[in-house]
Design an enzyme around this catalytic site. Structure first.
Site, PDB file in Angstrom:
ATOM      1  N   THR A 152       0.862  -1.193   0.000  1.00  0.00           N
ATOM      2  CA  THR A 152       0.000   0.000   0.000  1.00  0.00           C
ATOM      3  C   THR A 152       0.898   1.242   0.000  1.00  0.00           C
ATOM      4  O   THR A 152       1.988   1.214   0.571  1.00  0.00           O
ATOM      5  CB  THR A 152      -0.873  -0.024   1.269  1.00  0.00           C
ATOM      6  OG1 THR A 152      -1.793  -1.100   1.142  1.00  0.00           O
ATOM      7  CG2 THR A 152      -1.628   1.275   1.486  1.00  0.00           C
ATOM      8  N   ARG A 171     -14.704  -6.594  -0.204  1.00  0.00           N
ATOM      9  CA  ARG A 171     -14.036  -6.168   1.041  1.00  0.00           C
ATOM     10  C   ARG A 171     -13.360  -4.804   0.859  1.00  0.00           C
ATOM     11  O   ARG A 171     -12.669  -4.555  -0.127  1.00  0.00           O
ATOM     12  CB  ARG A 171     -13.004  -7.227   1.431  1.00  0.00           C
ATOM     13  CG  ARG A 171     -12.221  -6.900   2.700  1.00  0.00           C
ATOM     14  CD  ARG A 171     -10.908  -6.215   2.385  1.00  0.00           C
ATOM     15  NE  ARG A 171     -10.068  -6.063   3.568  1.00  0.00           N
ATOM     16  CZ  ARG A 171      -8.977  -5.306   3.602  1.00  0.00           C
ATOM     17  NH1 ARG A 171      -8.582  -4.643   2.526  1.00  0.00           N
ATOM     18  NH2 ARG A 171      -8.267  -5.204   4.707  1.00  0.00           N
ATOM     19  N   ASP A 195      -8.955  -0.168   5.314  1.00  0.00           N
ATOM     20  CA  ASP A 195      -8.888   1.133   5.991  1.00  0.00           C
ATOM     21  C   ASP A 195      -8.484   2.265   5.056  1.00  0.00           C
ATOM     22  O   ASP A 195      -8.775   3.434   5.330  1.00  0.00           O
ATOM     23  CB  ASP A 195      -7.878   1.075   7.145  1.00  0.00           C
ATOM     24  CG  ASP A 195      -6.491   0.705   6.623  1.00  0.00           C
ATOM     25  OD1 ASP A 195      -6.376  -0.292   5.878  1.00  0.00           O
ATOM     26  OD2 ASP A 195      -5.519   1.415   6.957  1.00  0.00           O
ATOM     27  N   GLY A 230      -6.014  -3.844   7.578  1.00  0.00           N
ATOM     28  CA  GLY A 230      -7.004  -2.782   7.525  1.00  0.00           C
ATOM     29  C   GLY A 230      -8.155  -2.912   8.494  1.00  0.00           C
ATOM     30  O   GLY A 230      -8.658  -1.906   9.008  1.00  0.00           O
TER      31      GLY A 230
HETATM   32  N1  ASP Z   1      -4.279  -1.423   4.833  1.00  0.00           N
HETATM   33  C1  ASP Z   1      -4.451  -2.095   3.571  1.00  0.00           C
HETATM   34  C2  ASP Z   1      -5.777  -2.822   3.581  1.00  0.00           C
HETATM   35  O1  ASP Z   1      -6.121  -3.408   4.581  1.00  0.00           O
HETATM   36  C3  ASP Z   1      -3.385  -3.078   3.262  1.00  0.00           C
HETATM   37  C4  ASP Z   1      -1.975  -2.621   3.482  1.00  0.00           C
HETATM   38  O2  ASP Z   1      -1.731  -1.561   4.034  1.00  0.00           O
HETATM   39  O3  ASP Z   1      -1.053  -3.341   3.065  1.00  0.00           O
HETATM   40  O4  ASP Z   1      -6.432  -2.834   2.562  1.00  0.00           O
END
Ligand code: ASP
Length: 329
Positions: A194, A222, A225, A247
């Protein structure tokens, strides 16, 4: 004599203020997760650091000429979305259906304006659509087909077929996850990438932005966050945050807002606030990840509780760096 002192004092204060005003800062991340030294090849590490450097340059070019923090964070995210090495835009992870659903959000601190998109499938740079939601709609968050329809009304939002986001590396991660019947949550090594950015501009304004493909093998539309204001992204007059991690826990702990609330209500230093939330609150619930944060004086924090977090920064004194592992700064 007294008058002289008063004048000298006023002049000193004015020049300190003027100096303060021109200070900018930028901190970015390319995701937290299981990043082991022996699992990351020297060539991959070099390429990732080069991408982080290019992203820093894109943001800093805007800040250095007096541009806004908002423009700077968008420019950073576009570079990282276009790189196949991060889980955002090109190179995003695959969902359970073998496609990509992308989430992004952006927030401007001093106005508290925000925009977000979730589950978009044909928008090359989801961060641009998130910004368009903020500036060109009456809404804060649009999802799925509705967000796509909104994009249809904006000729400058570049569209691509969903397969444009494909990369071999991410397909292999999906194959592995399918074989093991897991999502990325359970598969060490697939759970990062991310991207996020937080900037302070010459006017003392802060902006934050985050973009992601979410988690490998995710189902049922889905949403993590990253597009949720207050969870993955937040900015106010004093503080900005972009998170990366598991998340579901970042939503439950309202991570980005909690960090800024500690600064606003308790007067915590940004480093203390970010450290507490990332290394105490999130793990206490059972989650993991990291965050980048900065305050209105340009102080930067980059805590994480995983083995690594791709991160890079330019401090107000102009010093800059990139880091991957814990012992890397
Ligand atoms: N926070 C991101 C999510 O849950 C994933 C990540 O940060 O790698 O979609």
């Amino acid at each position: 004599m007294r008058l002289l002192f008063t004048i000298l004092f006023a002049l000193a204060a004015m020049s300190a203020h003027a100096e303060d005003k021109s200070k900018t800062a930028l901190v970015i991340h390319g995701g937290a997760g299981v990043i082991e030294r022996n699992a990351l090849s020297a060539a991959d590490e070099k390429a990732i650091r080069a991408d982080l450097d290019r992203a820093l340059d894109a943001g800093n070019a805007i800040l250095a000429k007096g541009g806004s923090a908002l423009d700077a964070v968008e420019a950073v995210i576009v570079v990282l979305e276009d790189s196949p090495r991060f889980n955002a835009g090109k190179g995003a992870v695959f969902n359970a259906e073998g496609g990509h659903e992308l989430d992004a959000s952006i927030m401007e601190g001093h106005t508290r304006r925000a925009g977000a998109v979730a589950g978009v499938t044909t928008v090359r740079n989801p961060i641009k659509l998130a910004r368009a939601v903020m500036e060109r709609s009456k809404h804060v968050m649009l999802a799925g087909t509705g967000a796509e329809k909104f994009a249809d009304t904006l000729p400058d939002i570049v569209r691509v077929p969903n397969t444009w986001f494909d990369t071999e590396r991410r397909r292999k991660q999906l194959d592995d996850a399918r074989a093991k019947k897991t999502t990325a949550i359970d598969v060490p090594g697939t759970y990062f990438g991310t991207v996020g950015a937080v900037a302070l501009d010459q006017n003392g304004h802060i902006a934050a932005a985050t973009s992601t493909g979410g988690m490998t093998n995710k189902r049922w539309s889905r949403i993590g966050d990253s597009p949720v204001i207050g969870a993955g992204t937040y900015a106010d007059e004093r503080c900005g945050v972009s998170g990366t991690g598991w998340g579901e826990f970042y939503i439950r702990a309202a991570v980005a807002h909690d960090i800024c609330a500690r600064v606003a209500y308790r007067g915590d230093a940004i480093a203390v606030a970010a450290e507490e939330v990332v290394n105490k609150v999130v793990p206490a619930l059972g989650g993991d990840g990291g965050a980048i944060a900065l305050d209105v004086d340009g102080n930067i924090a980059m805590p994480f509780n995983t083995s690594g977090m791709y991160r890079a920064w330019i401090k107000p004194d102009g010093s800059r760096g990139t880091a991957v592992f814990r012992d890397d700064e």
